[in-house]
Design a protein around this motif. Structure first.
Motif, PDB file in Angstrom:
ATOM      1  N   GLY A  57     -75.691  -5.037   9.969  1.00 29.47           N
ATOM      2  CA  GLY A  57     -75.508  -3.722   9.373  1.00 29.47           C
ATOM      3  C   GLY A  57     -76.039  -2.614  10.244  1.00 29.47           C
ATOM      4  N   VAL A  58     -77.146  -2.877  10.954  1.00 28.69           N
ATOM      5  CA  VAL A  58     -77.674  -1.876  11.873  1.00 28.69           C
ATOM      6  C   VAL A  58     -76.789  -1.799  13.106  1.00 28.69           C
ATOM      7  CG1 VAL A  58     -79.676  -1.164  13.232  1.00 28.69           C
ATOM      8  CG2 VAL A  58     -79.991  -2.273  11.014  1.00 28.69           C
ATOM      9  N   ASP A  60     -73.004  -2.955  14.856  1.00 25.98           N
ATOM     10  CA  ASP A  60     -71.639  -2.836  14.327  1.00 25.98           C
ATOM     11  C   ASP A  60     -71.171  -4.191  13.791  1.00 25.98           C
ATOM     12  OD1 ASP A  60     -69.123  -2.056  13.675  1.00 25.98           O
ATOM     13  OD2 ASP A  60     -68.368  -2.022  15.732  1.00 25.98           O
ATOM     14  N   THR A  61     -71.264  -4.357  12.455  1.00 23.82           N
ATOM     15  CA  THR A  61     -70.792  -5.601  11.821  1.00 23.82           C
ATOM     16  C   THR A  61     -69.783  -5.304  10.725  1.00 23.82           C
ATOM     17  OG1 THR A  61     -72.763  -5.498  10.407  1.00 23.82           O
ATOM     18  CG2 THR A  61     -72.855  -6.944  12.327  1.00 23.82           C
ATOM     19  N   ASP A  62     -69.230  -4.100  10.735  1.00 15.68           N
ATOM     20  CA  ASP A  62     -68.191  -3.746   9.771  1.00 15.68           C
ATOM     21  C   ASP A  62     -66.897  -3.539  10.539  1.00 15.68           C
ATOM     22  OD1 ASP A  62     -66.745  -3.037   7.602  1.00 15.68           O
ATOM     23  OD2 ASP A  62     -67.487  -0.971   7.501  1.00 15.68           O
ATOM     24  N   GLY A  63     -66.033  -4.494  10.509  1.00 14.50           N
ATOM     25  CA  GLY A  63     -64.782  -4.447  11.251  1.00 14.50           C
ATOM     26  C   GLY A  63     -64.058  -5.752  11.068  1.00 14.50           C
ATOM     27  N   PRO A  64     -63.187  -6.098  11.995  1.00 12.22           N
ATOM     28  CA  PRO A  64     -62.489  -7.386  11.877  1.00 12.22           C
ATOM     29  C   PRO A  64     -63.477  -8.534  11.852  1.00 12.22           C
ATOM     30  CG  PRO A  64     -61.468  -5.978  13.528  1.00 12.22           C
ATOM     31  CD  PRO A  64     -62.746  -5.310  13.143  1.00 12.22           C
ATOM     32  N   PRO A  69     -65.907  -8.623   2.816  1.00 11.84           N
ATOM     33  CA  PRO A  69     -67.030  -7.696   3.013  1.00 11.84           C
ATOM     34  C   PRO A  69     -68.167  -7.984   2.031  1.00 11.84           C
ATOM     35  CG  PRO A  69     -64.934  -6.527   2.949  1.00 11.84           C
ATOM     36  CD  PRO A  69     -64.651  -7.931   2.504  1.00 11.84           C
ATOM     37  N   ALA A  70     -69.362  -7.688   2.482  1.00 11.78           N
ATOM     38  CA  ALA A  70     -70.551  -7.797   1.636  1.00 11.78           C
ATOM     39  C   ALA A  70     -71.401  -6.563   1.862  1.00 11.78           C
ATOM     40  CB  ALA A  70     -71.336  -9.067   1.958  1.00 11.78           C
ATOM     41  N   TRP A  71     -72.174  -6.187   0.833  1.00  9.67           N
ATOM     42  CA  TRP A  71     -73.096  -5.079   0.959  1.00  9.67           C
ATOM     43  C   TRP A  71     -74.458  -5.606   1.403  1.00  9.67           C
ATOM     44  CZ3 TRP A  71     -71.036  -0.493   1.135  1.00  9.67           C
ATOM     45  CH2 TRP A  71     -69.821  -0.249   0.474  1.00  9.67           C
ATOM     46  N   TRP A  72     -75.097  -4.866   2.321  1.00 11.48           N
ATOM     47  CA  TRP A  72     -76.289  -5.379   3.000  1.00 11.48           C
ATOM     48  C   TRP A  72     -77.307  -4.244   3.132  1.00 11.48           C
ATOM     49  CZ3 TRP A  72     -76.715 -10.325   5.479  1.00 11.48           C
ATOM     50  CH2 TRP A  72     -77.831 -10.479   6.313  1.00 11.48           C
ATOM     51  N   LEU A  73     -78.540  -4.497   2.680  1.00 10.24           N
ATOM     52  CA  LEU A  73     -79.608  -3.501   2.777  1.00 10.24           C
ATOM     53  C   LEU A  73     -80.884  -4.184   3.274  1.00 10.24           C
ATOM     54  CD1 LEU A  73     -80.830  -0.683   2.305  1.00 10.24           C
ATOM     55  CD2 LEU A  73     -81.252  -1.351  -0.079  1.00 10.24           C
ATOM     56  N   ARG A 171     -71.915  -1.934   4.806  1.00  8.12           N
ATOM     57  CA  ARG A 171     -70.819  -2.844   4.475  1.00  8.12           C
ATOM     58  C   ARG A 171     -70.562  -3.713   5.692  1.00  8.12           C
ATOM     59  NH1 ARG A 171     -65.190  -2.759   5.038  1.00  8.12           N
ATOM     60  NH2 ARG A 171     -64.001  -3.626   3.275  1.00  8.12           N
ATOM     61  N   VAL A 172     -70.666  -5.029   5.532  1.00  7.17           N
ATOM     62  CA  VAL A 172     -70.589  -5.935   6.671  1.00  7.17           C
ATOM     63  C   VAL A 172     -69.550  -7.019   6.414  1.00  7.17           C
ATOM     64  CG1 VAL A 172     -73.019  -5.516   7.224  1.00  7.17           C
ATOM     65  CG2 VAL A 172     -72.408  -7.479   5.839  1.00  7.17           C
TER      66      VAL A 172
END
Length: 732
Positions: A57-58, A60-64, A69-73, A171-172
């Motif tokens: 998430g910090v 770049d893990t939101d893409g192809p 998708p999962a939400w990550w905090l 979003r990852v």
């Protein structure tokens, strides 16, 4: 020739067996420590790879990706001063990305915990820790998902609807695998490049005394062996044959020591795994060796020993009579001080001219430090000669005159015995000076009972926390609010907070308002700070023009809870605050905990320094013992002749003691002084700090090392009676 070399190495009587045994021990210790250092470098890299998934998430893990998708905090929590890495997740489909160490993402009301955190959950009252997490513990996180065995990590499940609305959530579609050292935005992990550099310095600091030890052990009975090889030359042996025999003899002991060195490494590995010189301890299996590492050591150590043997016998290869044609070596010249002067000059040049890049700083400082270190080895014989001439010139007794003349005649041999100790003392002085200064300037512990110890702070970031719930009913609670005057004047999202003087009056620990003021401007944590992060209590805050009515309309900036300072009270208050303000990216913590993060790093560096001290001083002591004993054996004929001419045994013992003690004390003073000077120049150039003297523990350690060295010298003196009898002069 190989068979003859083996026979000569093993059939030389007790003296040959003793020499081989000492070389085996030297090589075994050296190999074991070298392998441990290489394994430590590998463990840092392996541990960093285990950190990678926490930075999901910090980076770049939101893409192809290959998953829904999962939400990550990711958030940082504390428990008893130790950091907890908390990851809240929410799956949006059946093909969610799953971190290493767990079989699936936890659902709402479920969580996974690291084994260390699970143990804390079982042994701690729920209101101090367990109430912060969901109700159902699914299991523990496996080793692939943990940086170390004592890491505190939790993966907690949530609903997509709730988690997606929290600040700082990502979003990852895949789990991060980027090494933290190659990621400028990563929030968790170690800069492995910097740690590798630090461990490399440690390796060099250990290898120098080890090389001295191995070299000293290899030279045992050098005179006797040279005479034997010279006799072989006289009966027809060729120089290549002599070199081969010498190489076989040296390689035999080296190979045995090399095998024993792997045993030393495996014996040291469990203890080394517990040394937390990164953010957490290592798994023992992470301290591993690759095939390339093993081959480099297996090939390199015997080759180095063979080269040393060939160099040691260069006189025999020149002429079969080269051993008997001995003359006084040329005295060392003052040019040997050049490298030390250049190293000091380089470090002094960068004071006020610190290079802008990390690589530039590394090159500048390491070059200077190593130049000083190597330069002292080069300058050692000249300094020994100067001390010997001073001793001889001021001698009032025969022993002092003989010792001074003998040292001045061959200062290289006198310095060789104490060179390992000099390097060890230099390294310990540099390490202790730097660590002590850093602790005094940036990591000094706060005073007990101060606000930094007892005040728990929950901060809120402007713009993301518009609607803050009312504070929970906690004793000792104070509330600061946003300052509209500051924001209007500077357009900055964060500035001095505001607090009602009536509230502040009930908690004098956090200061007071000026006379007549109703509202005061305060820091967000109600504690003043100096540069560097050290806590400085503020007694009187500045008055604000904001009225109490206007203050009540401002949003909350922070909640500060004064506890009694006990661990249980702090953890209970922390749990209440986390439950009162769920989903906050910034979790409550004390200023002491924030400050303690850097203090722990300093402690880790201090542990590295202790490793260097505890390893290098015994090695130097062994080197001194071998050198003194070997020197007595080599000089037993001259000492026997002196006894035949009437010299008393007590006088000869004084000669030996002075020959060893004068260089020892001289190089000890030089090494400590140059170590402190080097540390001071580095600190001035890099951080603009002045050197602070180490504490009593350092001086006691050095004094203990010197006393042990003198005891080693004293333990060899009884040998004089046995090896300097009339039969020795007759048989030689």
């Amino acid at each position: 020739m190989i068979r003859l070399g083996l026979r000569l190495a093993l059939a030389g009587g007790r003296e040959a067996v003793l020499r081989l045994a000492i070389i085996v021990v030297a090589v075994a210790i050296g190999t074991g420590l070298l392998l441990s250092t290489v394994a430590g470098l590998n463990a840092v890299q392996t541990q960093n790879e285990r950190y990678a998934w926490l930075n999901t998430g910090v980076v770049d893990t939101d893409g192809p990706g290959t998953a829904d998708p999962a939400w990550w905090l990711l958030r940082g929590d504390y428990f008893h001063g130790d950091r907890i890495a908390r990851v809240d997740v929410a799956a949006t489909g059946p093909e969610e990305p799953v971190p290493p160490g767990i079989p699936r993402l936890p659902g709402p009301g479920e969580f996974y915990a690291s084994p260390a955190l699970a143990r804390e959950l079982r042994s701690t009252p729920a209101d101090e820790l367990a109430d912060r997490f969901p109700e159902h513990l699914l299991g523990t996180i496996g080793a692939p998902g943990l940086p170390g065995p004592d890491a505190l990590v939790v993966v907690a499940g949530d609903t997509p609807e709730h988690l997606s609305g929290l600040p700082g959530v990502h979003r990852v579609t895949r789990i991060a695998s980027l090494d933290p050292s190659g990621c400028s935005s990563c929030r968790v992990g170690t800069d492995s490049d910097g740690m590798v550099l630090l461990l490399s310095v440690v390796a060099v600091a250990l290898i120098f005394p080890l090389l001295m030890f191995i070299g000293t052990a290899t030279r045992l009975s050098a005179t006797r062996r040279e005479q034997r090889f010279a006799a072989m030359r006289l009966i027809g042996a060729t120089p290549p044959q002599i070199s081969l025999i010498a190489t076989v003899e040296a390689t035999l002991a080296t190979v045995v020591g090399l095998i024993a060195g792997f045993g030393v490494f495996f014996a040291l590995r469990p203890g080394m795994a517990t040394i937390t010189f990164t953010e957490t301890a290592f798994f023992t299996g992470d301290l591993s060796l690759g095939l390339r590492d093993v081959l480099a050591v297996v090939i390199g150590v015997p080759v180095a020993a063979a080269v040393a043997a060939r160099v040691a016998l260069r006189r025999v290869r020149i002429s079969p009579l080269g051993v008997t044609r001995r003359v006084t070596p040329k005295p060392p010249r003052a040019w040997r001080l050049t490298l030390v002067v250049l190293g000091v000059a380089e470090l002094a040049y960068f004071v006020g001219r610190r290079p802008a890049t990390t690589n530039g700083q590394t090159t500048a400082y390491l070059t200077g430090i190593f130049a000083v270190m190597i330069g002292m080895v080069v300058a050692g014989p000249w300094l020994t000669m100067a001390g010997a001439r001073l001793l001889a010139g001021r001698a009032r007794r025969p022993a002092a005159l003989i010792a001074g003349r003998r040292l001045a005649d061959n200062p290289q041999a006198g310095f060789r015995a104490v060179s390992g100790l000099m390097l060890a003392l230099f390294v310990t002085a540099v390490a202790s000076g730097i660590i002590t200064t850093l602790v005094d300037n940036r990591g000094a512990p706060v005073e007990g009972g101060s606000a930094a110890d007892v005040a728990l702070v929950q901060s809120f970031w402007p713009g993301t926390d518009e609607s803050i719930a009312p504070p929970p009913a906690l004793p000792g609670l104070l509330v600061t609010r946003h300052n509209p005057v500051f924001q209007a004047d500077t357009d900055s999202p964060v500035g001095p907070g505001l607090i009602a003087c009536s509230e502040l009056a009930s908690r004098p620990l956090f200061g007071r308002c000026p006379p007549g003021a109703q509202v005061a401007e305060v820091s967000q944590d109600l504690q003043g700070q100096h540069d560097g992060g050290t806590i400085a209590p503020v007694t009187v805050w500045q008055a604000s023009a904001v009225t109490p009515a206007e203050l009540a309309e401002q949003p909350i900036l922070s909640v500060v809870v004064q506890t009694d300072g006990s661990a249980a009270a702090i953890e209970r208050s922390r749990t209440i605050l986390e439950n009162a303000y769920p989903g906050r990216e910034m979790l409550p913590a004390t200023n002491g905990e924030f400050q303690g993060d850097f203090g722990k790093q300093l402690v880790q560096w201090q542990q590295l320094a202790n490793v260097v001290i505890l390893a290098s001083l015994p090695i130097a002591g062994c080197s001194l013992a071998v050198a003194v004993a070997g020197g007595l054996t080599e000089r037993k004929r001259p000492f026997s002749m002196l006894r035949l001419t009437g010299a008393r045994l007590a006088t000869l013992r004084q000669v030996v003691a002075l020959e060893s003690t004068v260089p020892l004390l001289l190089v000890a003073a030089l090494a400590i002084g140059m170590g402190f000077l080097t540390a001071h120049l580095f600190l001035r150039a890099q951080m603009d700090y002045s050197l602070h003297s180490p504490g009593p523990a350092y001086y006691l350690l050095v004094l203990g090392g010197l006393v042990a060295s003198l005891a080693i010298i004293a333990s060899t003196l009884p040998l004089l009676r046995r090896i300097t009898g009339p039969e020795t002069a007759r048989n030689e």
